[in-house]
Design an enzyme around this catalytic site. Structure first.
Site, mmCIF file in Angstrom:
data_model
loop_
_atom_site.group_PDB
_atom_site.id
_atom_site.type_symbol
_atom_site.label_atom_id
_atom_site.label_comp_id
_atom_site.label_asym_id
_atom_site.label_seq_id
_atom_site.Cartn_x
_atom_site.Cartn_y
_atom_site.Cartn_z
ATOM 1 N N LYS A 10 0.859 -1.205 0.000
ATOM 2 C CA LYS A 10 0.000 0.000 0.000
ATOM 3 C C LYS A 10 0.883 1.239 0.000
ATOM 4 C CE LYS A 10 0.846 1.304 4.492
ATOM 5 N NZ LYS A 10 1.668 2.458 4.860
ATOM 6 N N PRO A 94 10.404 -3.914 0.263
ATOM 7 C CA PRO A 94 11.395 -3.587 1.299
ATOM 8 C C PRO A 94 10.860 -3.844 2.706
ATOM 9 C CG PRO A 94 10.464 -1.591 0.355
ATOM 10 C CD PRO A 94 9.930 -2.733 -0.453
ATOM 11 N N GLY A 100 3.752 -1.159 4.073
ATOM 12 C CA GLY A 100 2.843 -2.079 4.765
ATOM 13 C C GLY A 100 3.131 -3.544 4.500
ATOM 14 N N ASP A 136 -2.018 -1.127 10.599
ATOM 15 C CA ASP A 136 -2.285 -1.095 9.159
ATOM 16 C C ASP A 136 -2.427 -2.486 8.537
ATOM 17 O OD1 ASP A 136 0.392 -1.517 9.141
ATOM 18 O OD2 ASP A 136 0.922 0.260 7.977
HETATM 19 O O1 C5P Z 1 0.129 -0.775 15.112
HETATM 20 P P1 C5P Z 1 1.545 -0.956 14.742
HETATM 21 O O2 C5P Z 1 2.143 -2.242 15.228
HETATM 22 O O3 C5P Z 1 1.825 -0.685 13.313
HETATM 23 O O4 C5P Z 1 2.299 0.217 15.529
HETATM 24 C C1 C5P Z 1 3.689 0.192 15.769
HETATM 25 C C2 C5P Z 1 4.022 1.328 16.728
HETATM 26 O O5 C5P Z 1 3.821 2.593 16.075
HETATM 27 C C3 C5P Z 1 3.148 1.398 17.961
HETATM 28 O O6 C5P Z 1 3.664 0.611 19.004
HETATM 29 C C4 C5P Z 1 3.197 2.871 18.317
HETATM 30 O O7 C5P Z 1 4.390 3.178 18.994
HETATM 31 C C5 C5P Z 1 3.273 3.529 16.964
HETATM 32 N N1 C5P Z 1 1.929 3.955 16.465
HETATM 33 C C6 C5P Z 1 1.354 5.099 16.990
HETATM 34 N N2 C5P Z 1 0.130 5.503 16.512
HETATM 35 C C7 C5P Z 1 -0.507 4.813 15.535
HETATM 36 C C8 C5P Z 1 0.072 3.650 14.983
HETATM 37 C C9 C5P Z 1 1.298 3.249 15.477
HETATM 38 O O8 C5P Z 1 1.914 5.759 17.865
HETATM 39 N N3 C5P Z 1 -1.674 5.261 15.094
#
Ligand code: C5P
Length: 315
Positions: A10, A94, A100, A136
């Site tokens: 994405k 990558p 994503g 995501d």
């Molecule tokens: O949800 P995901 O595993 O992709 O998120 C990785 C990290 O990115 C989270 O632990 C958080 O620190 C940060 N994050 C955030 N706000 C979001 C999505 C992710 O702060 N909306």
């Protein structure tokens, strides 16, 4: 028999970061768009128990920290199935690229396990498993053009944008998303009194989407693409991560400029990067731009966006 699923990437067309919530996540508004670049994920169910991951790329973890592993455990449990899940990831996207890939790999695992077992989860259960693993993942349960809200996990299908030629540049810089969010928070402390980002996001996204998705008369697809891209620029659609990530890695800002000079109508960082993409009104200039970047030593591929119907037909 292994079940192979294409795991498409994405891009984010506009990304606005709101406040950090008590959960630690930030409020987000973004438009996700699936694209034709992909990894291949294949799943074989065998006797025994447990999960096994094979991938030639040494940067991909083979343990429970892999999103595919976490998904496989959850989906087997949710479907009350037994057996050993062997997952093979043919990595073409990558790692940590803002495309994503790890999230898409996990959703591909879910779909492959379902196919292997000839059983399906209820859509709501699919979404819950996906959202639990990462913000995501859920977008890959929708595909095409998708509005993302909440922390990115609340997804709503939008009418599809027309297929657009594009270039994805993948510089060899790995950007950590949590670190990018932290840098964003630090930068915001100095911006007291700034207008609410979510209000700005809503206005900018409305200005673009209302024009592009409902106001454009049907015409030749090239004309539609051109109008859509002009609207995108006019509405001032931006990715907030550019502020902090370009500051940290100025070479990525330069990649964006190279894409713009090479004829991209709209260029942006995707997610927190390091992938930078350019959207084009026609295929030929996209191919020429990819060739030019490659000559300059920046890995780049010409590809195109994928509508929802194409996404599901080609998985
Ligand atoms: O949800 P995901 O595993 O992709 O998120 C990785 C990290 O990115 C989270 O632990 C958080 O620190 C940060 N994050 C955030 N706000 C979001 C999505 C992710 O702060 N909306």
């Amino acid at each position: 028999m292994p079940i192979a699923v294409r795991s498409f990437a994405k891009i984010n067309v506009g990304l606005y970061i709101g406040e950090r919530r008590p959960s630690g996540f930030h409020a987000l508004r973004t438009v996700y768009q699936t694209i034709a670049l992909h990894d291949l994920v294949s799943v074989t169910l065998g006797r025994g128990a447990g999960i096994e991951i094979h991938c030639a790329d040494p940067r991909v973890p083979r343990d429970e920290s892999n999103t595919c592993w976490r998904m496989a455990v959850r989906v087997m449990k949710a479907l009350r199935a037994r057996g050993r899940v062997v997952i093979r990831i043919d990595k073409r996207l990558p790692v940590q690229g803002g495309l994503g890939a790890a999230s898409s790999n996990a959703v591909a695992t879910l779909l492959a396990v379902e196919r292997a077992l000839k059983k399906r989860l209820h859509p709501e259960q699919r979404w819950e498993l996906a959202a639990e693993i990462g913000s995501d993942l859920p977008l890959f349960l929708v595909g095409g053009t998708v509005l993302g809200a909440g922390r990115g996990e609340a997804v709503f299908p939008l009418p599809d944008l027309p297929p657009l030629p594009m270039v994805v540049a993948t510089p060899t810089v790995a950007v950590s998303t949590p670190a990018a969010f932290e840098a964003w928070d630090r930068a915001q402390l100095t911006l007291a009194g700034a207008p609410s980002r979510m209000d700005r996001a809503s206005r900018a996204l409305f200005a673009w989407l209302a024009g592009s998705l409902s106001g454009v008369p049907a015409g030749k697809s090239g004309d539609r693409a051109e109008t859509l891209l002009l609207d995108l620029v006019r509405a001032g659609i931006e990715n907030d991560f550019e502020d902090v990530v370009f500051h940290e890695h100025p070479e990525l800002r330069e990649v964006k400029r190279v894409l713009e000079r090479a004829g991209a109508k709209y260029a942006s960082l995707s997610g927190s990067g390091s992938a930078v993409y350019g959207l084009f009104a026609a295929r030929r200039p996209a191919q020429e731009a990819a060739a030019r970047l490659t000559r300059q030593g920046i890995a780049a591929q010409a590809t195109r966006t994928l509508t929802r119907a194409e996404y599901w037909a080609n998985l």
